[in-house]
Design a protein around this motif. Structure first.
Motif, PDB file in Angstrom:
ATOM      1  N   GLU A 168       0.835  -1.202   0.000  1.00 19.47           N
ATOM      2  CA  GLU A 168       0.000   0.000   0.000  1.00 19.47           C
ATOM      3  C   GLU A 168       0.870   1.253   0.000  1.00 19.47           C
ATOM      4  OE1 GLU A 168      -3.254  -0.101  -0.285  1.00 19.47           O
ATOM      5  OE2 GLU A 168      -3.324  -2.295  -0.212  1.00 19.47           O
ATOM      6  N   TYR A 170       0.834   5.472   1.094  1.00 18.28           N
ATOM      7  CA  TYR A 170       0.145   6.419   1.963  1.00 18.28           C
ATOM      8  C   TYR A 170       0.756   7.814   1.830  1.00 18.28           C
ATOM      9  CZ  TYR A 170      -1.216   2.030   4.259  1.00 18.28           C
ATOM     10  OH  TYR A 170      -1.675   0.770   4.518  1.00 18.28           O
ATOM     11  N   GLU A 174      -2.021  10.736   5.876  1.00 17.88           N
ATOM     12  CA  GLU A 174      -2.630   9.460   6.227  1.00 17.88           C
ATOM     13  C   GLU A 174      -1.810   8.727   7.282  1.00 17.88           C
ATOM     14  OE1 GLU A 174      -4.850   8.492   1.950  1.00 17.88           O
ATOM     15  OE2 GLU A 174      -2.769   7.849   2.314  1.00 17.88           O
ATOM     16  N   ARG A 178      -2.830   7.577  11.136  1.00 18.36           N
ATOM     17  CA  ARG A 178      -2.726   6.191  11.581  1.00 18.36           C
ATOM     18  C   ARG A 178      -1.887   6.070  12.855  1.00 18.36           C
ATOM     19  NH1 ARG A 178      -3.865   2.256   7.535  1.00 18.36           N
ATOM     20  NH2 ARG A 178      -2.224   0.861   8.283  1.00 18.36           N
ATOM     21  N   ARG A 214       3.872   9.785  -1.896  1.00 17.36           N
ATOM     22  CA  ARG A 214       3.232   8.606  -1.310  1.00 17.36           C
ATOM     23  C   ARG A 214       4.335   7.679  -0.799  1.00 17.36           C
ATOM     24  NH1 ARG A 214      -2.145   9.251  -0.728  1.00 17.36           N
ATOM     25  NH2 ARG A 214      -2.441   6.991  -0.910  1.00 17.36           N
TER      26      ARG A 214
END
Length: 224
Positions: A168, A170, A174, A178, A214
């Protein structure tokens, strides 16, 4: 697109140069300039376009890429079929940051470019560095070498790393949500993890054209 590393490919085979340009463009954060096929064209393009990185063949119609390498005041890597030890030693002695033998896969070049991006990040944020930073920058140039720096991770840094699910990607926002920290704190730890090779950075362009970083765990580090 201003944050992309601009890459000049020097290869006299038009089809090969076009293929390598496609490889470069497939790597987030890199932009291939129009390839050139001679030492004269390369010197002109370096002077006028100011690329961040030159990908250089040894065999050119008007001279040797090894001789050209010694004239370039820009980061350069060799992409060539020249596999003799003399050429390799000469290239490294004249400053080549990497030496990739043809034929190679898109993934091989992608790994080398990502290593270069990590190298630039490590040496790009401060004027004065210590010896540990220099060693990390040198290690970063070795594609696939993601050995940790040896320093212990803080609890927050470990939490940031653990928040990244394998496969994934992020944003820093984000990750901050988390982990339960501020975006600036998440960004700082993500950058440090990227410098060590524990985290990879990709660029995603939204509808406004502005890039967003990201972050994700490299596949080779993901648990089975």
């Amino acid at each position: 697109m201003s944050e992309d590393f601009r890459v000049l490919i020097v290869d006299d085979d038009f089809h090969v140069a076009k293929l390598h340009a496609a490889y470069v463009d497939s790597v987030a954060g890199f932009l291939a300039l129009a390839p050139v096929g001679s030492t004269a064209q390369a010197l002109q393009s370096v002077h006028s376009l100011r690329p961040d990185l030159v990908l250089l063949d040894v065999y050119l119609p008007d001279g040797s890429g090894l001789d050209l390498l010694g004239q370039l005041d820009v980061d350069a890597m060799m992409l060539t079929a020249a596999s003799d030890a003399v050429s390799i030693r000469t290239a490294l002695r004249r400053g080549a940051l990497a030496y990739l033998l043809k034929p190679f896969t898109a993934e091989s070049l992608s790994q080398q470019l990502r290593s270069y991006a990590r190298y630039r990040r490590i040496l790009g944020r401060q004027h004065a560095v210590d010896q540990d930073t220099i060693e990390r920058a040198k290690r970063a140039l070795v594609a696939g070498d993601v050995a940790p720096s040896g320093k212990p991770r803080s609890a927050t840094e470990a939490s940031v790393l653990e928040s990244l699910a394998p496969g994934e990607q992020y944003s820093a926002t984000e990750v901050a949500e988390r982990v339960g920290v501020s975006r600036a704190t998440a960004q700082r730890y993500l950058s440090s993890l990227a410098d060590d090779g524990a985290v990879e950075i990709q660029l995603r362009y939204g509808s406004t054209g502005r890039p967003e970083h990201r972050y994700g765990v490299p596949a080779r580090l993901s648990p089975n």
